[in-house]
Design an enzyme around this catalytic site. Structure first.
Site, PDB file in Angstrom:
ATOM      1  N   TYR A  50      -1.602   0.379  10.251  1.00 47.90           N
ATOM      2  CA  TYR A  50      -1.660  -0.283   8.944  1.00 47.90           C
ATOM      3  C   TYR A  50      -0.381  -0.027   8.160  1.00 47.90           C
ATOM      4  CZ  TYR A  50      -3.626  -1.318   4.267  1.00 47.90           C
ATOM      5  OH  TYR A  50      -3.876  -1.813   3.022  1.00 47.90           O
ATOM      6  N   SER A  88       0.849  -1.193   0.000  1.00 50.78           N
ATOM      7  CA  SER A  88       0.000   0.000   0.000  1.00 50.78           C
ATOM      8  C   SER A  88       0.879   1.236   0.000  1.00 50.78           C
ATOM      9  CB  SER A  88      -0.891   0.016   1.240  1.00 50.78           C
ATOM     10  OG  SER A  88      -1.483   1.289   1.400  1.00 50.78           O
TER      11      SER A  88
END
Lengths: 439, 247
Positions: free
Chosen positions: B151, B138
């Site tokens: 995250y 990501s």
């Protein structure tokens, strides 16, 4: 959220919530606190039938899986958010085609059922709903009902053409039709008047699978209703058309590419008609160019600017010399705004849908920019013509008809209203029924 | 034809990528937790033209089961051409800030379990001396940010791990591809407001497909995130702590 608007971009509505439906095995719980609900697909209906002001839209587009494809029998089962474009990509190379397709492929299966869409072959095939064998419907109380002509038959009939009000369609099983190839052999036939258009349509209906035409919305007097009828068939490849090159014939339906410019349109309409020098022109076209010419320009609706536009589609029963339709064209032509008119003669094949729009007669679909009261007055006036002759307006296109106009055109509306899910509604439905308690 | 294992196959992005592989007639092994969704995805891919689709029910947090998956895929298909790693959770950052358990649970799924799987996958591909390991990371891993660092830190760990793997497997003829999607409209982000930089799961899946068969080692999806993240990485920490960047 600006993403969730209708194709005409008029009216606008602010939804309170958008609830995506991701997975048919575990559909979203429909909390009464967030009612009313309305399913939303690809937003190709024009007015407010896909809007739900102050309510919740269920975004059905993520329901986009195929479930089964029987390439021998021509049966396709898929989730309700699958688009016609995705279906075409799958089935055309394998020799199948949707038995009914509207003028855009950017619609979902759920939307095609909810609006019971029709196409250029209505005289042969009727509406989309005739080919929906069964579907699963989620109701707000959590029940999941299998609907077909034999099972939950009333809900089946109410959901076809039911404007998304009977619940959320999770998946559907569709019948397909075999085609010899991806091309269409087509002919363009010049017509000098609306009456001639109807005559040539009816005569072509006997020989051609697809017939529809473009009518010059700006011509007046003796030239009122002149236009071009397109008729076509899936190309057989039997040599009959050998030697006919993909010709420079421009399909009239790609007009809006530049015709949406108000300065260009009048010239275009006059020019296009004249370009059809000979009385008939023939060509071989890809199915996309024939069925979905406007899809080439994504978001062509934005050409009308922020105020959006109105599409108005009526059907009027056949009469001598297409008088009612001519009166409509004359009245709308007087606004000098009704540039783009599509005409089609509907056949008499019935739809299973209670609230289905197509019925025998001549249908006209007209785009009008939303530039103020003059356009609305003109539309009110042509509504009256439709009412007088016992016609109807297409709810999927509507943003402004009066409740009485709707009820006159859809006499089964009360029977339909009994099948509506109590937690479902739409901006259109509230507008058309606010003055009467349904059912 | 290509033999593809998709770990985390019910992710919206992974499924969108799988549809592209199915369209070219690939053989697919789908692995994820939910058997019903796996079956539905498998049916979809069969309709779209996959030569063969197998499914394997697995919770990737149970790392011993990962070995069974890789063994099954290798045995069924006689080897693998591509392993696409796509599972992950987007933890509730605010809740994690008040809970060690939640923070470590997210870390377990996004980092520990992924590194365990990458280790096993690397052994398989190295032994084969061919194939591609493509991993969905990501843009969040490029810089720790106030609103999603739990995250982002896990993704950063994966990125560094893949850099090393890439160097190690290069000699064995195995390609390692790090794919960094920006914010994508998927069930994982359903609760978030969608800014203008969000792309659809279909678009992201298409980019993942192209990255997996392409030649770049690190792919931003879409590509515009590369200059954006470069700029964000260059912001001095003293300034960064005062900014609240969110997509």
């Amino acid at each position: 959220m600006s993403r969730y608007e209708s194709w005409g971009r008029y009216p606008r509505a602010q939804q309170r919530r958008v609830l995506p439906a991701f997975w048919r095995g575990d559909p979203p719980a429909l909390d009464p606190a967030d009612a009313p609900y309305l399913p939303y697909g690809l937003g190709r209906s024009y007015g407010d039938c896909c809007l739900n002001a102050d309510g919740t839209l269920i975004d059905a587009r993520p329901l986009s899986r195929f479930i089964a494809f029987d390439a021998q029998a021509g049966r396709l089962t898929c989730e309700a958010g699958v688009s016609l474009a995705e279906i075409l990509n799958l089935i055309v190379p394998r020799g199948w085609f949707p038995p009914v397709t509207p003028g855009t492929k950017f619609i979902t299966v759920g939307g095609a059922i909810a609006n019971d869409v029709h196409g250029k072959n209505h005289h042969r095939a009727g509406t989309f709903g005739r080919y929906v064998r069964r579907f699963e419907l989620l109701r707000s109380d959590g029940r999941r009902l299998l609907c077909s002509p034999d099972e939950n038959a009333e809900l089946y009939a109410a959901t076809i053409g039911g404007l998304g009000l009977t619940g959320l369609i999770l998946w559907a099983e569709l019948e397909l039709k075999p085609i010899p190839g991806p091309q269409i052999e087509l002919e363009a036939v010049r017509c000098r008047s609306l009456a001639e258009f109807v005559d040539r349509s009816l005569e072509s209906d006997a020989s051609d699978e697809y017939t529809a035409g473009w009518i010059d919305g700006l011509s007046r007097g003796g030239r009122l209703g002149r236009g071009v009828l397109l008729r076509g068939n899936h190309a057989r490849g039997d040599g009959r058309w050998r030697g006919v090159k993909p010709s420079p014939l421009r399909l009239p339906f790609d007009a809006p590419g530049f015709a949406l410019n108000p300065l260009g349109v009048e010239a275009f309409n006059a020019l296009y008609y004249r370009v059809q020098q000979r009385k008939e022109r023939r060509a071989l076209a890809g199915y996309g160019a024939f069925f979905y010419p406007l899809d080439v320009v994504h978001n062509w609706n934005r050409a009308y600017g922020r105020r959006g536009f109105l599409q108005w589609q009526c059907v009027v029963p056949h009469d001598d010399g297409a008088r009612a339709a001519s009166a409509i064209l004359e009245r709308l032509g007087a606004t000098r705004r009704a540039w783009f008119v599509v005409g089609k003669v509907f056949g008499d094949l019935p739809s299973p849908g209670m609230l289905s729009f197509p019925r025998p007669g001549l249908t006209l679909a007209i785009d009008l920019p939303n530039d103020g009261p003059r356009v609305f007055e003109a539309l009110d006036a042509v509504d009256r013509i439709v009412l007088e002759v016992g016609g109807a307006l297409y709810p999927a296109k509507d943003a402004r008809m009066a409740p009485a106009t709707f009820r006159a055109g859809f006499p089964r509306w009360r029977e339909f209203a009994r099948q509506i899910d109590p937690a479902f509604s739409s901006s259109l439905w509230r507008r058309l029924t606010h003055d009467e308690a349904p059912a | 034809m290509k033999r593809v294992l998709i770990a985390g196959a019910t992710s919206a992005i992974a499924h969108a990528a799988a549809r592209r592989f199915a369209g070219e007639g690939a053989t697919l092994m789908l692995a994820a937790r939910d058997p019903d969704r796996l079956a539905a995805n498998a049916a979809d891919l069969c309709v779209l033209g996959a030569a063969r689709v197998e499914t394997f029910v697995i919770d990737f947090d149970e790392t011993p089961r990962q070995a069974e998956l890789l063994a099954a895929a290798e045995a069924d298909f006689g080897g693998l051409d591509l392993i696409l790693v796509a599972w992950g959770v987007l933890p509730d950052q605010a809740a994690c800030e008040g809970s060690v358990a939640l923070t470590l649970a997210a870390w377990q799924t996004n980092a520990t379990a992924t590194i365990a799987f990458l280790t096993r996958a690397a052994m398989l591909l190295e032994r084969q001396r061919q194939g591609t390991l493509a991993v969905i990371s990501s843009v969040a891993g490029d810089r720790g940010r106030r609103d999603n660092y739990v995250y982002g830190a896990a993704k950063a760990a994966i990125d560094a791990f893949l850099q090393g793997l890439r160097a190690r497997l290069h000699g064995a003829g195995v390609r390692v591809i790090t794919i960094k999607p920006g914010p994508t409209d998927t069930p994982m982000t359903a609760h978030r407001r969608k800014g203008p930089l969000f792309v659809s799961a279909e678009r992201a899946g298409d980019l993942v497909y192209r990255a997996a068969i392409g030649s770049r080692e690190v792919v931003y999806a879409p590509a515009w995130w590369r200059p954006i993240m470069l700029a964000i990485r260059l912001i001095p920490e003293g300034l960064m702590k005062r900014l609240n960047l969110s997509a």
